[in-house]
Design an enzyme around this catalytic site. Structure first.
Site, mmCIF file in Angstrom:
data_model
loop_
_atom_site.group_PDB
_atom_site.id
_atom_site.type_symbol
_atom_site.label_atom_id
_atom_site.label_comp_id
_atom_site.label_asym_id
_atom_site.label_seq_id
_atom_site.Cartn_x
_atom_site.Cartn_y
_atom_site.Cartn_z
ATOM 1 N N LYS A 13 0.834 -1.217 0.000
ATOM 2 C CA LYS A 13 0.000 0.000 0.000
ATOM 3 C C LYS A 13 0.866 1.264 0.000
ATOM 4 O O LYS A 13 0.666 2.175 -0.797
ATOM 5 C CB LYS A 13 -0.925 0.021 1.228
ATOM 6 C CG LYS A 13 -1.881 -1.158 1.307
ATOM 7 C CD LYS A 13 -2.809 -1.077 2.511
ATOM 8 C CE LYS A 13 -2.110 -1.115 3.847
ATOM 9 N NZ LYS A 13 -1.394 -2.383 4.140
ATOM 10 N N ARG A 88 -9.992 0.724 8.682
ATOM 11 C CA ARG A 88 -9.530 -0.631 8.980
ATOM 12 C C ARG A 88 -10.576 -1.439 9.724
ATOM 13 O O ARG A 88 -10.343 -2.606 10.030
ATOM 14 C CB ARG A 88 -8.291 -0.536 9.866
ATOM 15 C CG ARG A 88 -6.993 -0.858 9.151
ATOM 16 C CD ARG A 88 -5.893 -0.612 10.153
ATOM 17 N NE ARG A 88 -4.704 -1.330 9.893
ATOM 18 C CZ ARG A 88 -3.628 -0.793 9.311
ATOM 19 N NH1 ARG A 88 -3.661 0.442 8.866
ATOM 20 N NH2 ARG A 88 -2.545 -1.500 9.181
ATOM 21 N N ARG A 123 11.793 -5.654 4.892
ATOM 22 C CA ARG A 123 11.585 -4.202 4.765
ATOM 23 C C ARG A 123 12.543 -3.423 5.669
ATOM 24 O O ARG A 123 12.762 -3.784 6.824
ATOM 25 C CB ARG A 123 10.149 -3.841 5.126
ATOM 26 C CG ARG A 123 9.934 -2.325 5.132
ATOM 27 C CD ARG A 123 8.484 -1.936 5.109
ATOM 28 N NE ARG A 123 7.756 -2.413 6.263
ATOM 29 C CZ ARG A 123 6.454 -2.244 6.427
ATOM 30 N NH1 ARG A 123 5.749 -1.619 5.491
ATOM 31 N NH2 ARG A 123 5.851 -2.712 7.495
ATOM 32 N N ARG A 156 11.212 -1.820 11.277
ATOM 33 C CA ARG A 156 10.111 -1.425 12.157
ATOM 34 C C ARG A 156 9.943 -2.455 13.271
ATOM 35 O O ARG A 156 10.118 -3.650 13.043
ATOM 36 C CB ARG A 156 8.810 -1.323 11.341
ATOM 37 C CG ARG A 156 8.552 0.058 10.811
ATOM 38 C CD ARG A 156 7.404 0.159 9.838
ATOM 39 N NE ARG A 156 6.160 -0.493 10.198
ATOM 40 C CZ ARG A 156 5.033 -0.381 9.500
ATOM 41 N NH1 ARG A 156 5.013 0.371 8.399
ATOM 42 N NH2 ARG A 156 3.935 -1.012 9.870
ATOM 43 N N ARG A 167 -0.556 -9.294 13.096
ATOM 44 C CA ARG A 167 -1.133 -8.268 12.203
ATOM 45 C C ARG A 167 -1.986 -8.936 11.122
ATOM 46 O O ARG A 167 -3.039 -8.415 10.748
ATOM 47 C CB ARG A 167 -0.010 -7.434 11.562
ATOM 48 C CG ARG A 167 0.648 -6.493 12.563
ATOM 49 C CD ARG A 167 2.010 -6.001 12.090
ATOM 50 N NE ARG A 167 1.952 -5.159 10.915
ATOM 51 C CZ ARG A 167 3.006 -4.901 10.143
ATOM 52 N NH1 ARG A 167 4.188 -5.436 10.419
ATOM 53 N NH2 ARG A 167 2.884 -4.108 9.111
HETATM 54 P P1 AP5 Z 1 4.850 -1.616 1.814
HETATM 55 O O1 AP5 Z 1 4.516 -0.784 0.619
HETATM 56 O O2 AP5 Z 1 5.598 -0.983 2.923
HETATM 57 O O3 AP5 Z 1 3.528 -2.352 2.341
HETATM 58 P P2 AP5 Z 1 2.289 -1.787 3.162
HETATM 59 O O4 AP5 Z 1 1.071 -2.471 2.646
HETATM 60 O O5 AP5 Z 1 2.286 -0.287 3.163
HETATM 61 O O6 AP5 Z 1 2.654 -2.377 4.581
HETATM 62 P P3 AP5 Z 1 2.527 -1.786 6.049
HETATM 63 O O7 AP5 Z 1 3.222 -2.786 6.937
HETATM 64 O O8 AP5 Z 1 3.009 -0.381 6.139
HETATM 65 O O9 AP5 Z 1 1.005 -1.838 6.267
HETATM 66 P P4 AP5 Z 1 0.260 -1.941 7.558
HETATM 67 O O10 AP5 Z 1 -1.101 -1.721 7.070
HETATM 68 O O11 AP5 Z 1 0.451 -3.142 8.381
HETATM 69 O O12 AP5 Z 1 0.959 -0.820 8.487
HETATM 70 P P5 AP5 Z 1 0.530 0.634 8.906
HETATM 71 O O13 AP5 Z 1 1.747 1.437 8.970
HETATM 72 O O14 AP5 Z 1 -0.631 1.124 8.125
HETATM 73 O O15 AP5 Z 1 5.661 -2.901 1.276
HETATM 74 C C1 AP5 Z 1 6.191 -3.857 2.194
HETATM 75 C C2 AP5 Z 1 7.595 -4.300 1.707
HETATM 76 O O16 AP5 Z 1 7.461 -4.952 0.442
HETATM 77 C C3 AP5 Z 1 8.564 -3.132 1.480
HETATM 78 O O17 AP5 Z 1 9.858 -3.539 1.848
HETATM 79 C C4 AP5 Z 1 8.498 -2.880 -0.048
HETATM 80 O O18 AP5 Z 1 9.713 -2.361 -0.547
HETATM 81 C C5 AP5 Z 1 8.235 -4.299 -0.575
HETATM 82 N N1 AP5 Z 1 7.404 -4.323 -1.788
HETATM 83 C C6 AP5 Z 1 6.312 -3.567 -2.060
HETATM 84 N N2 AP5 Z 1 5.759 -3.919 -3.241
HETATM 85 C C7 AP5 Z 1 6.525 -4.950 -3.720
HETATM 86 C C8 AP5 Z 1 6.462 -5.764 -4.911
HETATM 87 N N3 AP5 Z 1 5.493 -5.609 -5.830
HETATM 88 N N4 AP5 Z 1 7.400 -6.735 -5.064
HETATM 89 C C9 AP5 Z 1 8.377 -6.921 -4.122
HETATM 90 N N5 AP5 Z 1 8.488 -6.178 -2.988
HETATM 91 C C10 AP5 Z 1 7.566 -5.212 -2.794
HETATM 92 O O19 AP5 Z 1 -0.039 0.371 10.382
HETATM 93 C C11 AP5 Z 1 0.799 0.027 11.455
HETATM 94 C C12 AP5 Z 1 0.005 -0.030 12.734
HETATM 95 O O20 AP5 Z 1 -0.596 1.265 13.003
HETATM 96 C C13 AP5 Z 1 -1.167 -1.000 12.773
HETATM 97 O O21 AP5 Z 1 -0.762 -2.325 13.090
HETATM 98 C C14 AP5 Z 1 -2.031 -0.380 13.880
HETATM 99 O O22 AP5 Z 1 -1.501 -0.649 15.151
HETATM 100 C C15 AP5 Z 1 -1.874 1.108 13.615
HETATM 101 N N6 AP5 Z 1 -2.888 1.631 12.683
HETATM 102 C C16 AP5 Z 1 -2.660 2.213 11.476
HETATM 103 N N7 AP5 Z 1 -3.808 2.574 10.899
HETATM 104 C C17 AP5 Z 1 -4.799 2.214 11.753
HETATM 105 C C18 AP5 Z 1 -6.222 2.305 11.697
HETATM 106 N N8 AP5 Z 1 -6.856 2.837 10.647
HETATM 107 N N9 AP5 Z 1 -6.914 1.826 12.758
HETATM 108 C C19 AP5 Z 1 -6.300 1.310 13.833
HETATM 109 N N10 AP5 Z 1 -4.951 1.170 13.941
HETATM 110 C C20 AP5 Z 1 -4.215 1.626 12.898
#
Ligand code: AP5
Length: 212
Positions: A13, A88, A123, A156, A167
């Protein structure tokens, strides 16, 4: 263009949100990034959120809804935005509607769990500018420091195997039902993230250009 990026942790994402931002000139609102910035600031509210993030649990709805409501009121969101990681839960989706926000499309990114574990384990992120890399697929030029700002890359806290598993479980239980929620509104664009970053980008851009 008002978009939601839906998809499990590590599905790409954040990576794809940056491309959409640059192509369509609309801001990315990543609730994960906003919460991590609050944490870093050492504020009382930030400290309360640390245990949720570190364990891979969702932050309570009311807190995250308030964050998004404040952010969407900023002038740069008036012509559109990309919501990365929000909503979410169904309660968050209902709150978004209650704010009067009508989204144009929900890009629903899918990726099998075993690939997710590999992507998240590899990552590395820049603690200064937020750039994201992968140790083998998208390494920085020297492997340890950010190409953009030169800071040392870090892993992270929630990218450890046990927290990744939690997660994924939380996603399945609380967030996956949003696909059906938005499908009922005819807004879901399904995208597979199994290809390369460029392949996924091309699939998303193709769908968004058709939408325009
Ligand atoms: P990346 O693009 O970083 O993936 P992502 O989907 O953004 O992953 P996140 O871990 O950031 O998502 P998340 O939803 O768990 O975390 P968030 O920060 O929102 O790609 C991942 C890796 O793959 C990278 O190394 C990239 O280079 C590689 N990659 C990408 N595309 C590729 C491809 N096509 N081929 C190969 N490699 C590739 O949330 C974190 C925490 O915050 C949650 O657990 C929760 O505690 C809290 N939180 C956030 N939002 C909310 C909400 N709305 N409600 C409640 N709690 C929340």
């Amino acid at each position: 263009m008002k978009l939601i990026l839906l998809g499990p942790p590590g599905s790409g994402k954040g990576t794809q949100a940056a491309f959409i931002r640059d192509r369509f000139q609309i801001p990315v609102i990543s609730t994960g990034d906003i919460i991590r910035a609050q944490l870093k600031s050492g504020s009382e509210e930030g400290l309360k959120l640390k245990s949720y993030i570190d364990q891979g649990e969702l932050v309570p709805d009311d807190l995250v809804i308030r964050i998004v409501e404040d952010r969407l009121a900023q002038p740069d969101c008036q012509n559109g935005f990309i919501l990365d990681g929000f909503p979410r839960t169904v309660a968050q989706a209902q709150a978004l509607e209650a704010m009067g926000t009508k989204v144009d499309a929900v890009i629903d990114i899918a990726l099998p769990d075993e690939i997710i574990v590999d992507r998240l384990s590899g990552r590395r992120v820049c603690p200064s500018c937020g750039a994201s890399y992968h140790t083998t697929v998208i390494p920085s030029a020297n492997g340890t420091h950010c190409d953009r700002c030169g800071s040392e890359l870090v892993q992270r806290n929630d990218d450890t195997p046990a927290v990744i598993r939690n997660r994924l479980a939380v996603y399945g239980e609380s967030t996956a039902p949003l696909t059906a929620y938005y499908r009922a509104e005819g807004k879901v664009i399904p995208i597979s993230s199994e290809g390369s970053v460029e392949d996924v980008k091309a699939a998303i851009f193709g769908a968004l250009e058709a939408l325009q």
